[in-house]
Scaffold this motif. Structure first.
Motif, PDB file in Angstrom:
ATOM      1  N   ASP B  12       0.858  -1.355   0.131  1.00  0.00           N
ATOM      2  CA  ASP B  12       0.007   0.060   0.000  1.00  0.00           C
ATOM      3  C   ASP B  12       0.993   1.206  -0.037  1.00  0.00           C
ATOM      4  O   ASP B  12       0.628   2.236  -0.454  1.00  0.00           O
ATOM      5  CB  ASP B  12      -0.920   0.093   1.177  1.00  0.00           C
ATOM      6  CG  ASP B  12      -1.732   1.154   1.277  1.00  0.00           C
ATOM      7  OD1 ASP B  12      -2.625   1.222   0.444  1.00  0.00           O
ATOM      8  OD2 ASP B  12      -1.783   1.746   2.306  1.00  0.00           O
ATOM      9  N   GLN B  13       2.056   1.024   0.540  1.00  0.00           N
ATOM     10  CA  GLN B  13       2.741   2.340   0.802  1.00  0.00           C
ATOM     11  C   GLN B  13       3.664   2.719  -0.261  1.00  0.00           C
ATOM     12  O   GLN B  13       3.851   3.959  -0.588  1.00  0.00           O
ATOM     13  CB  GLN B  13       3.528   2.125   2.143  1.00  0.00           C
ATOM     14  CG  GLN B  13       2.794   2.306   3.412  1.00  0.00           C
ATOM     15  CD  GLN B  13       3.511   2.263   4.732  1.00  0.00           C
ATOM     16  OE1 GLN B  13       4.909   2.422   4.564  1.00  0.00           O
ATOM     17  NE2 GLN B  13       2.865   2.384   5.773  1.00  0.00           N
ATOM     18  N   ASN B  15       5.383   3.249  -4.185  1.00  0.00           N
ATOM     19  CA  ASN B  15       4.771   3.425  -5.481  1.00  0.00           C
ATOM     20  C   ASN B  15       5.673   2.683  -6.354  1.00  0.00           C
ATOM     21  O   ASN B  15       5.339   2.731  -7.631  1.00  0.00           O
ATOM     22  CB  ASN B  15       4.600   4.868  -5.957  1.00  0.00           C
ATOM     23  CG  ASN B  15       3.867   5.537  -5.072  1.00  0.00           C
ATOM     24  OD1 ASN B  15       2.855   5.244  -4.642  1.00  0.00           O
ATOM     25  ND2 ASN B  15       4.329   6.708  -4.540  1.00  0.00           N
ATOM     26  N   ALA B  78     -13.556  11.994   6.713  1.00  0.00           N
ATOM     27  CA  ALA B  78     -12.180  12.495   6.700  1.00  0.00           C
ATOM     28  C   ALA B  78     -11.343  11.311   6.005  1.00  0.00           C
ATOM     29  O   ALA B  78     -10.366  11.614   5.573  1.00  0.00           O
ATOM     30  CB  ALA B  78     -11.738  12.589   7.998  1.00  0.00           C
ATOM     31  N   VAL B  79     -11.728   9.792   6.180  1.00  0.00           N
ATOM     32  CA  VAL B  79     -11.048   8.705   5.915  1.00  0.00           C
ATOM     33  C   VAL B  79     -11.486   8.009   4.484  1.00  0.00           C
ATOM     34  O   VAL B  79     -10.597   8.057   3.599  1.00  0.00           O
ATOM     35  CB  VAL B  79     -11.187   7.652   6.800  1.00  0.00           C
ATOM     36  CG1 VAL B  79     -10.368   6.566   6.440  1.00  0.00           C
ATOM     37  CG2 VAL B  79     -10.481   7.948   8.212  1.00  0.00           C
ATOM     38  N   ASP B  81     -13.084   5.249   3.805  1.00  0.00           N
ATOM     39  CA  ASP B  81     -13.035   3.881   3.780  1.00  0.00           C
ATOM     40  C   ASP B  81     -13.522   3.187   5.104  1.00  0.00           C
ATOM     41  O   ASP B  81     -13.060   3.768   6.185  1.00  0.00           O
ATOM     42  CB  ASP B  81     -11.441   3.362   3.464  1.00  0.00           C
ATOM     43  CG  ASP B  81     -11.454   1.823   3.057  1.00  0.00           C
ATOM     44  OD1 ASP B  81     -11.512   1.321   2.317  1.00  0.00           O
ATOM     45  OD2 ASP B  81     -11.423   1.406   4.457  1.00  0.00           O
ATOM     46  N   GLU B  84     -11.104   1.050   7.216  1.00  0.00           N
ATOM     47  CA  GLU B  84      -9.965   1.841   7.961  1.00  0.00           C
ATOM     48  C   GLU B  84     -10.405   2.750   8.855  1.00  0.00           C
ATOM     49  O   GLU B  84      -9.725   2.667   9.993  1.00  0.00           O
ATOM     50  CB  GLU B  84      -9.513   2.777   6.618  1.00  0.00           C
ATOM     51  CG  GLU B  84      -8.112   3.556   7.135  1.00  0.00           C
ATOM     52  CD  GLU B  84      -7.425   4.402   5.978  1.00  0.00           C
ATOM     53  OE1 GLU B  84      -7.791   4.348   4.967  1.00  0.00           O
ATOM     54  OE2 GLU B  84      -6.521   5.200   6.496  1.00  0.00           O
ATOM     55  N   GLY B 457     -10.644   2.389  -2.930  1.00  0.00           N
ATOM     56  CA  GLY B 457      -9.128   2.024  -3.052  1.00  0.00           C
ATOM     57  C   GLY B 457      -8.291   3.002  -2.838  1.00  0.00           C
ATOM     58  O   GLY B 457      -8.558   3.757  -1.970  1.00  0.00           O
ATOM     59  N   LYS B 458      -7.324   3.358  -3.694  1.00  0.00           N
ATOM     60  CA  LYS B 458      -6.359   4.337  -3.920  1.00  0.00           C
ATOM     61  C   LYS B 458      -7.009   5.927  -3.596  1.00  0.00           C
ATOM     62  O   LYS B 458      -6.458   6.744  -3.193  1.00  0.00           O
ATOM     63  CB  LYS B 458      -5.518   4.353  -5.021  1.00  0.00           C
ATOM     64  CG  LYS B 458      -4.383   3.721  -5.090  1.00  0.00           C
ATOM     65  CD  LYS B 458      -3.522   4.040  -6.377  1.00  0.00           C
ATOM     66  CE  LYS B 458      -2.192   3.582  -6.039  1.00  0.00           C
ATOM     67  NZ  LYS B 458      -1.019   3.769  -6.938  1.00  0.00           N
ATOM     68  N   ARG B 459      -8.215   5.921  -4.169  1.00  0.00           N
ATOM     69  CA  ARG B 459      -8.826   7.024  -4.510  1.00  0.00           C
ATOM     70  C   ARG B 459     -10.066   7.289  -3.427  1.00  0.00           C
ATOM     71  O   ARG B 459     -10.935   8.004  -3.601  1.00  0.00           O
ATOM     72  CB  ARG B 459      -9.318   7.475  -5.798  1.00  0.00           C
ATOM     73  CG  ARG B 459      -7.909   7.773  -6.639  1.00  0.00           C
ATOM     74  CD  ARG B 459      -8.338   7.612  -7.997  1.00  0.00           C
ATOM     75  NE  ARG B 459      -7.273   7.920  -8.860  1.00  0.00           N
ATOM     76  CZ  ARG B 459      -7.182   8.189 -10.342  1.00  0.00           C
ATOM     77  NH1 ARG B 459      -8.310   7.544 -10.728  1.00  0.00           N
ATOM     78  NH2 ARG B 459      -5.919   8.566 -10.998  1.00  0.00           N
ATOM     79  N   SER B 461     -10.411   8.752  -0.520  1.00  0.00           N
ATOM     80  CA  SER B 461     -10.617  10.142  -0.122  1.00  0.00           C
ATOM     81  C   SER B 461     -10.904  11.116  -1.219  1.00  0.00           C
ATOM     82  O   SER B 461     -11.148  12.431  -0.701  1.00  0.00           O
ATOM     83  CB  SER B 461      -9.669  10.396   0.645  1.00  0.00           C
ATOM     84  OG  SER B 461      -8.563  10.424   0.103  1.00  0.00           O
ATOM     85  N   LEU B 462     -11.073  10.923  -2.251  1.00  0.00           N
ATOM     86  CA  LEU B 462     -11.407  11.708  -3.566  1.00  0.00           C
ATOM     87  C   LEU B 462     -12.681  11.357  -4.046  1.00  0.00           C
ATOM     88  O   LEU B 462     -12.880  10.259  -4.133  1.00  0.00           O
ATOM     89  CB  LEU B 462     -10.245  11.638  -4.543  1.00  0.00           C
ATOM     90  CG  LEU B 462      -9.019  12.205  -3.851  1.00  0.00           C
ATOM     91  CD1 LEU B 462      -7.864  11.924  -4.997  1.00  0.00           C
ATOM     92  CD2 LEU B 462      -8.872  13.637  -3.884  1.00  0.00           C
ATOM     93  N   ARG B 496     -11.943  19.406  -5.577  1.00  0.00           N
ATOM     94  CA  ARG B 496     -12.232  20.580  -4.780  1.00  0.00           C
ATOM     95  C   ARG B 496     -13.348  21.289  -5.395  1.00  0.00           C
ATOM     96  O   ARG B 496     -14.136  21.905  -4.443  1.00  0.00           O
ATOM     97  CB  ARG B 496     -10.995  21.415  -5.128  1.00  0.00           C
ATOM     98  CG  ARG B 496     -10.556  22.569  -4.003  1.00  0.00           C
ATOM     99  CD  ARG B 496      -9.186  23.075  -3.965  1.00  0.00           C
ATOM    100  NE  ARG B 496      -8.272  21.973  -4.046  1.00  0.00           N
ATOM    101  CZ  ARG B 496      -7.190  21.991  -4.994  1.00  0.00           C
ATOM    102  NH1 ARG B 496      -6.862  23.072  -5.766  1.00  0.00           N
ATOM    103  NH2 ARG B 496      -6.362  21.012  -4.667  1.00  0.00           N
ATOM    104  N   ARG B 499     -16.441  19.708  -3.814  1.00  0.00           N
ATOM    105  CA  ARG B 499     -16.741  20.065  -2.496  1.00  0.00           C
ATOM    106  C   ARG B 499     -17.278  21.335  -2.368  1.00  0.00           C
ATOM    107  O   ARG B 499     -17.810  21.649  -1.259  1.00  0.00           O
ATOM    108  CB  ARG B 499     -15.522  19.939  -1.625  1.00  0.00           C
ATOM    109  CG  ARG B 499     -14.903  18.331  -1.661  1.00  0.00           C
ATOM    110  CD  ARG B 499     -13.826  18.151  -0.921  1.00  0.00           C
ATOM    111  NE  ARG B 499     -12.928  16.793  -1.030  1.00  0.00           N
ATOM    112  CZ  ARG B 499     -13.329  15.849  -0.065  1.00  0.00           C
ATOM    113  NH1 ARG B 499     -13.975  16.009   0.910  1.00  0.00           N
ATOM    114  NH2 ARG B 499     -12.689  14.761  -0.342  1.00  0.00           N
TER     115      ARG B 499
END
Ligand SMILES: [Zn+2]
Ligand SMILES: [Zn+2]
Lengths: 347, 569
Positions: B12-13, B15, B78-79, B81, B84, B457-459, B461-462, B496, B499
């Protein structure tokens, strides 16, 4: 009449005719610590804690007129009795205690309860009104003991050495970088730093903070083997050509934000170490209750969430506006997004 | 479990691909074979059946964290997921986390939960949460909810195992094709130096084409290439071994009993034959739009009605195994001529023996000849039988001729052309150089962003999953969802915007002030009664943001319908 009022320039104490951490130039400013969202240049005179003198002077420039006082030393400013108390956030960081007619108000500035070799530990101060930060004011933010985190940092550095990769550790230039440098096991290998970090370290040493030997990246020959080195740099160094010189490099960042995977991934670092100079959720609640305060003003972060929680726990609580980026627009993403906060603007 | 969680964190960490492979090979070297099998199972995208509904997990987390629901929701916001968020807020017991191997966790803790009452489940799960560290807790919840996902491809996992075991990655990939159950025995066989690879039902790894960028003349002389129509169907290998037939999709799904037309014909193929081709819907000699095929795949039961409405044909284009010999190393030209003989032989055998029970799959003689006319005259092809077709390759003396042919793709119900190097072997995966797909230009539409949802997954929080609308009169009606095609920077910008311009929130979805116009591309657009807009789209993707266009200039349903009319005429 409350001791402090909100004004367009920031929190104002009428009884003493001074501001606390004003964001516009004023006549008299009491400053909690040297981060740029708290200490701004242009005021006629400043009052701050002596233990961080050289760092604040560096931030405000050699011509700024600053009076320094010891922690706990009390002085009268007109009708207000003012004293500064350790906040544990960074070297020289202070809570501001203001007493007017027996009524006591404390402005926390930024603070943490965890141990930090670069500063005096946070000291709870009894008061009627406590003005607290809330950068990490959600229950998901919970810190491990810094010793545990630093063991992870040491292990990461050793592992990189074994693989022949340089170790680049990112942390805010003033405060976090020195905390890391003072805590890491310097016997593992040579330590280097970015120019901005080196200047800040000079100010730290002038304040009597013990730091290991730190060499400058700039003064190193071009074909240097970086594989055994730890390099400490500001987060803004990430993604710049400055990194190229290190060859094979493992990148890491130390910040409370690293607790959330999505945020860590957006910083695109190989490792995230959860190390913060702010209180986590439970320390925030603990600090608030230890003040004995009945009125809590919340600023700087997850203000609404903390206020609502405090209200359900029987406090009188309200938010206080800051000039903290994004909050004015009600933009939660910006507050929770460290990408919006660059290293010169440490919250 | 902690070890598997550490692998998860490592993957996960970083790249860097090299780091991921290093972490994988260390893991597979470290653990017992049964845990390795389960790790491979989860990392390659398999899931356990969901054990406990995520709503219950959420509720229990709120209870043990002793917070109110709104505050949990704020944390989730905020997270981004659920697993998580739970792992971050539940309290941990002091001291070292209790551990066990992955196989113990899965087989002794996770799977037995299903047999327990809700209160027993609650008690066991809460104990697990307390005793695992944060990352392991996250992984545990993801396994519980069947939402475990890491950003690694199976190929990468295979490379990790290859590093750890010394077995060639291609051999591993082949042994991993098809169905397998995670067990110590399975993993031991997988990494065994010689595991007698003749597992009857196993297909070969598919050879996939890359999209052609640039002009075809960059590929050299046209005579070195074989051109075919590119059909829009289900890519499938058909295996005839040991008097049994197996049909595999490209997603390595065994499609048994789904295509009785094909299975009944395949029995006339000799043992030791593997074909590669595309399954399409085809009625009265005409290729049906892919939506029909989707309807047939989606229907739970193969009713007589659906079999009549959407009969299928297998358009064969390659021969991978013949008389039990692996032909993949042979040049395409050799495989092709062998394939032509196989198909001719199949026609003859088929004509000689026609058992009664097959009658239901036959059309009239007239239909058959009609089929052959079309197949030969239009798309061009030799019909082995109605349901097995060998489309002709396209003859062209120059790239210009091929370009002209390609422009007729839509008339042929094809997506474009395939270009295959005549002397190329049948490779594994998607290597560049020998197979190219040369699709026709997609349809494009300018549409307005109206809803947004968080990514996965990766995204997580977006806001990355968008719904787009087009004009119907003066109303914007939703007509397509798309999430790919933007750069990370663009995604951050749009995030952005979303939101700051949210009108309403419905759970994870936000309605957004209509302001941004995007150019979308589709492989196909069809009329559909099942969609609100009356239009069904296939493979939507975002080409670019049209900052130059106000929303009033976005397309309307009427213009899209007109486009369809133009395409079908
Ligand atoms: Zn701050
Ligand atoms: Zn600060």
């Amino acid at each position: 009449m409350p001791i402090l009022q909100e004004t367009p320039s920031g929190l104002y104490c009428e009884a003493g005719d001074f501001f606390v951490d004003p964001w516009r130039p004023v006549r008299r400013a009491v400053v909690t610590h040297a981060h740029s969202d708290h200490a701004r240049s242009g005021c006629e005179s400043y009052l701050a804690a002596r233990s961080g003198a050289a760092i604040l002077q560096m931030r405000l420039g050699p011509h700024a007129r600053i009076s320094f006082v010891e922690y706990g030393q009390s002085l009268m400013i007109r009708a207000a009795r003012v004293s500064l108390h350790p906040a544990g956030h960074m070297t020289g960081s202070a809570q501001v205690r203001i007493e007017v007619d027996g009524e006591v108000c404390v402005v926390s500035g930024d603070y943490k309860l965890q141990p930090d070799p670069t500063c005096t530990p946070f000291e709870p101060v009894r008061c009627h009104t406590f003005i607290t930060e809330s950068t990490f004011g959600l229950p998901l933010y919970r810190w491990e003991h810094p010793q545990v985190v630093m063991q992870e940092v040491n292990a990461w550095w050793l592992d990189n050495q074994r693989r022949g990769a340089a170790s680049l550790l990112l942390g805010y230039t003033v405060g976090k970088a020195q905390r890391l440098l003072a805590s890491v096991d310097a016997s593992i290998g040579p330590i280097y730093a970015h120019g901005a970090v080196i200047s800040a370290c000079r100010a730290y040493r002038a304040c009597g903070v013990a730091l290991p030997e730190i060499r400058s990246v700039m003064d190193t020959p071009t074909k240097f083997d970086w594989s055994q080195a730890l390099i400490v740099a500001p987060p803004s160094a990430m993604g710049t050509t400055w990194l190229r010189r290190f060859g094979d490099v493992s990148t890491a960042m130390a910040s409370g934000w690293m607790r959330v995977r999505g945020i860590r991934r957006r910083r695109a670092v190989d490792r995230g170490f959860v190390l913060s100079d702010h209180v986590d959720w439970s320390d925030l609640m603990k600090a608030i209750s230890e003040t004995g305060a009945e009125h809590i003003w919340v600023t700087h972060g997850y203000t609404q969430q903390v206020v609502r929680t405090l209200q359900t726990r029987g406090f009188s609580a309200r938010t206080v506006a800051t000039q903290f980026k994004g909050e004015a627009a009600g933009e939660e993403a910006e507050v929770s997004d460290p990408a919006a906060v660059d290293d010169t603007n440490e919250p | 479990m902690q070890r598997f969680a550490r692998l998860f964190a490592q993957l996960d960490q970083t790249n860097k691909t090299s780091e991921k492979i290093r972490a994988l090979s260390e893991y597979f070297r470290d653990v017992d074979p049964a845990s390795a099998a389960w790790a491979l199972y989860f990392l390659s995208g398999h899931k356990l059946q969901r054990v406990v509904p995520s709503g219950l997990l959420r509720q229990w987390a709120i209870e043990v964290a002793d917070i109110q629901q709104w505050l949990f929701d704020e944390c989730y916001e905020a997270v981004g997921d659920l697993a998580e968020t739970i792992s971050l807020i539940v309290p941990r017991s002091e001291g070292r986390p209790v551990d066990g191997t992955l196989v113990q966790w899965v087989e002794q803790r996770l799977m037995p939960l299903r047999q327990l009452t809700v209160s027993e489940q609650r008690q066991r799960i809460l104990t697990s949460w307390q005793t695992l560290d944060q990352v392991a807790c996250l992984v545990f919840v993801k396994l519980l909810t069947g939402s475990f996902r890491v950003g690694v491809s199976q190929k990468l996992v295979v490379r990790g195992i290859a590093n750890a075991s010394g077995i060639d990655a291609e051999v591993l990939a082949h042994r991993l094709m098809g169905n397998w159950q995670p067990s110590a025995a399975f993993y031991q066989a997988l990494v065994h130096p010689d595991a007698g690879d003749a597992m009857l039902s196993r297909p070969y790894p598919f050879f996939l084409a890359n999209p052609l960028e640039g002009t075809p003349s960059d590929l050299g002389d046209v005579s070195l290439w074989q051109a075919e129509w590119k059909w829009d169907g289900i890519r499938a290998q058909l295996i005839r071994r040991g008097a049994q037939t197996f049909i595999w999709s490209r997603g390595e799904e065994l499609m048994q009993d789904r295509f009785p037309e094909l299975e009944s014909l395949a029995q006339y193929l000799p043992d030791g034959t593997i074909l590669d081709g595309e399954i399409i819907g085809r009625r009265d000699g005409i290729i049906l739009p892919f939506a029909h095929m989707q309807r047939r795949i989606g229907s739970k039961q193969l009713t007589r009605k659906i079999l009549q409405e959407v009969p299928v044909a297998y358009l064969v284009f390659d021969l991978l195994e013949w008389q039990g010999n692996d032909l993949r190393a042979e040049p395409l030209s050799t495989r092709r001529s062998q394939l032509e003989q196989v198909m001719a032989e199949l026609s003859r055998t088929r004509a000689a023996i026609q058992p009664d029970h097959e009658k239901q799959w036959q059309l009239s003689e007239h239909d058959l000849s009609d089929t052959q006319d079309r197949a030969q005259g239009r798309a061009g092809g030799t019909s082995a039988t109605m349901h097995f077709l060998l489309p002709d390759t396209l003859k062209a003396g120059s790239w210009e001729e091929l370009i002209a042919l390609r422009s007729r793709s839509r008339d042929e119900h094809a997506e474009g052309l395939m270009l295959k190097r005549l002397n190329s072997p049948y490779r594994v995966g998607r290597p560049r150089g020998d197979w190219w797909k040369w699709k026709i230009e997609p349809y494009t539409v300018d549409a307005v962003l109206i809803y947004a949802q968080r990514g996965h997954g990766k995204r997580a929080s977006l806001y990355t999953d968008y719904t787009f609308g087009v004009w119907d009169g003066d109303v914007l009606v939703p007509f397509a969802k798309a999430y790919s095609g933007l750069t990370d920077q663009e995604i951050a910008q749009v995030d952005r915007f979303i939101r700051q311009h949210t009108l309403e929130r419905f759970g994870p979805v936000r309605s957004v002030q209509p302001e941004l116009v995007f150019e979308l591309a589709f492989e196909n657009i069809q009329l559909s009664s099942r969609h609100k807009s009356g239009i069904a789209v296939r493979f939507p993707r975002i080409l670019r943001q049209r900052e130059d266009k106000p929303i009033s200039q976005a397309d309307s349903l009427a213009t899209i319908r007109a486009m369809l009319g133009a395409a079908s005429s």
